[in-house]
Each structure stands twice: as C-alpha cells, then as structure tokens.
Design an enzyme around this catalytic site. Structure first.
Site, mmCIF file in Angstrom:
data_model
loop_
_atom_site.group_PDB
_atom_site.id
_atom_site.type_symbol
_atom_site.label_atom_id
_atom_site.label_comp_id
_atom_site.label_asym_id
_atom_site.label_seq_id
_atom_site.Cartn_x
_atom_site.Cartn_y
_atom_site.Cartn_z
ATOM 1 N N CYS A 1 40.895 34.718 28.161
ATOM 2 C CA CYS A 1 39.752 35.947 28.306
ATOM 3 C C CYS A 1 38.757 35.328 27.298
ATOM 4 C CB CYS A 1 40.584 37.362 27.361
ATOM 5 S SG CYS A 1 39.047 38.320 26.400
ATOM 6 N N VAL B 1 41.550 42.922 24.383
ATOM 7 C CA VAL B 1 41.222 42.150 23.310
ATOM 8 C C VAL B 1 40.133 41.545 23.398
ATOM 9 C CG1 VAL B 1 43.875 41.249 23.148
ATOM 10 C CG2 VAL B 1 41.888 40.302 25.069
ATOM 11 N N GLU C 1 36.155 43.384 18.864
ATOM 12 C CA GLU C 1 34.042 42.759 19.150
ATOM 13 C C GLU C 1 34.278 41.818 18.845
ATOM 14 O OE1 GLU C 1 32.548 44.380 21.717
ATOM 15 O OE2 GLU C 1 33.200 45.374 22.120
ATOM 16 N N SER C 2 34.736 40.442 19.952
ATOM 17 C CA SER C 2 34.621 39.130 19.659
ATOM 18 C C SER C 2 33.514 38.582 18.584
ATOM 19 C CB SER C 2 34.402 38.514 20.838
ATOM 20 O OG SER C 2 33.449 39.095 21.348
HETATM 21 N N1 GSH Z 1 32.564 43.495 24.562
HETATM 22 C C1 GSH Z 1 34.329 42.769 24.353
HETATM 23 C C2 GSH Z 1 34.768 42.538 25.759
HETATM 24 C C3 GSH Z 1 35.950 42.241 25.324
HETATM 25 C C4 GSH Z 1 36.542 42.211 26.884
HETATM 26 O O1 GSH Z 1 36.487 42.585 27.940
HETATM 27 N N2 GSH Z 1 38.565 41.707 26.977
HETATM 28 C C5 GSH Z 1 39.342 41.954 28.338
HETATM 29 C C6 GSH Z 1 39.457 40.193 28.432
HETATM 30 S S1 GSH Z 1 38.379 39.134 28.663
HETATM 31 C C7 GSH Z 1 40.240 42.924 28.247
HETATM 32 O O2 GSH Z 1 40.700 42.835 26.738
HETATM 33 N N3 GSH Z 1 40.492 43.515 28.706
HETATM 34 C C8 GSH Z 1 41.438 44.802 29.611
HETATM 35 C C9 GSH Z 1 41.267 45.808 29.506
HETATM 36 O O3 GSH Z 1 39.645 46.217 29.442
HETATM 37 O O4 GSH Z 1 41.683 46.966 30.549
HETATM 38 C C10 GSH Z 1 34.444 41.579 23.126
HETATM 39 O O5 GSH Z 1 33.465 41.113 22.982
HETATM 40 O O6 GSH Z 1 35.084 41.330 22.224
#
Ligand code: GSH
Length: 219
Positions: A12, A52, A64-65
């Site tokens: 990720c 995550v 949120e990162s």
């Molecule tokens: N805007 C969020 C995006 C986080 C995100 O999209 N994480 C993905 C992995 S890269 C995730 O956990 N996806 C699992 C899902 O959507 O079920 C951030 O900046 O933390």
C-alpha cells in the site's frame, strides 16, 4: 513512552508514506500487517474505514495517511518534517493536497482502470500532472521538494514513484526522461536511509498488483 501500533500492508503506497515518517522520526512502534486480499473481521471492527494505514498511539486512533503524518509531526516533533515558517508549511500542505487530489488519482487510476478504452484521458492527466510537478521542482532550490530538508511532501509523493514500475510493466507508461528535476529528486530520495530500509523492488510490486490489473480483486 507512547505505545504506537501501525496497521499497514507492504504493497500500500499510502501506508508507505507513514512507514517513511515513522522511520524519519525514529518512532518506536509495533508494525501489524493487514492482509488486503482477505481483510480480517477483527480489522473491520477496529478500523473506521477498513483501509490501511491506521495508527493507534496510546488512546488516539488516526487514519488517512497524510493526516497520520501530520499527527506524527505534532506528537513526535523530533526530526521535523514540515518547514518552520507558516508560509513554508502552507506551501507544503498545498503540494500534499495536490498529490492527493490530482497526481495520485491519475497515477493509481491508470493502474486500476481495467477498461483500456478509458486509459487515454488518464494518461493525458498524468502527463499534465508530471509537467506541473517538473515545473514546480525546477522553481525550487532542491534537492528535496521544499528545499534542503526532507518534508512530508517528499513522503507524500515518493511511494507513488516507487510504484511506477507497475505503470511501466502493465500499462507501458514511462516517466518521461525529459523531467530532469523529477529524476534527480527521485535519485536523492532513493538514497535516504528511510527509503533504503523500506523500499521494495519492481518484482515485488509487479507480482502484488497482478490480481488488481487482472481484475480478480476489485479496488
Ligand atoms: N486515502 C487513504 C487511502 C487508503 C487506501 O486506499 N488503502 C487501501 C490500500 S492501498 C486499502 O486499505 N484498501 C482496502 C479496501 O479498500 O478494502 C489514505 O491516504 O490513507
């Protein structure tokens, strides 16, 4: 000492932003890997979004990162990752906002869009965004995005460039070599100890993205 738990996954790019901030600030923490191909029930119960990264620091739960990285900057002020002046901080936040709202969506969009008919406008948007970035970097003193010191801006952008091997492999999209300043910045970032200890190679990303580009896992 604070107890810090960091929920992430190695593939990720958003979690990678936080991993880099934790490394830059030398924050002791417990890394917990979450399987994104089969997100466990316990994680859905814990996380408000099911995504995550997620950071738990004593009683605080942050997601949120880019928000997590600002939180780390507030709670662990050692090795500052934002400029000192209000205007410098504002400029850094404007770039981070740009990364989140313009650059990252076209970068990831080109990987995750399975309908090839829809790729051209995304490629055009990515070209345009890279031109804009090159111009921004050319106007700055370097070697980092905001000048002499690494900041949250570098950490917000870098993971997506490390993942660019996926764009090249699956979509035939190469970062234009004419963007000299961007390539210089990338070379400097690759040398940072935080990146050296956390980076993954092209084979890892190409394998990890396979189910997404083949459509067997939705995004
Ligand atoms: N805007 C969020 C995006 C986080 C995100 O999209 N994480 C993905 C992995 S890269 C995730 O956990 N996806 C699992 C899902 O959507 O079920 C951030 O900046 O933390």
């Amino acid at each position: 000492m604070k107890r810090v738990r960091f929920y992430s996954n190695d593939v990720c790019p958003f979690a990678y932003r936080v991993r880099l901030a934790l490394a830059e600030k030398a924050v002791e923490h417990e890394p917990i890997s979450v399987d994104l191909n089969a997100i466990p029930d316990w994680y859905y119960r814990l996380s408000p979004t099911g995504k995550v990264p997620l950071l738990i620091c004593d009683e605080d739960q942050v997601w949120e990162s880019t928000v997590i990285n600002e939180y780390l900057e507030d709670v662990f002020p050692q090795h500052p990752l934002l400029p000192a002046s209000p205007m410098g901080r504002a400029r850094a936040r404007i770039w981070i906002e740009y990364c989140n709202s313009v650059f990252q969506p076209s970068c990831c969009g080109l990987v995750f869009e399975l309908d090839r008919q829809k790729h051209q406008p995304i490629r055009d948007a990515l070209d345009e965004s890279l031109e804009f970035i090159e111009q921004g970097l050319a106007e700055a003193p370097g070697p980092y995005w905001m000048g002499e010191a690494v900041t949250l801006v570098d950490l917000a952008f870098y993971p997506f460039f490390e993942h660019a091997c996926v764009l090249s492999y699956y979509r035939g999209y190469e970062l234009p070599s004419r963007h000299k300043r961007l390539h210089r910045w990338l070379a400097v970032m690759r040398e940072r100890p935080s990146v050296q200890t956390n980076c993954r190679d092209a084979d890892f990303y190409i394998e990890a993205y396979k189910p997404y580009v083949e459509g067997s896992i939705g995004h």
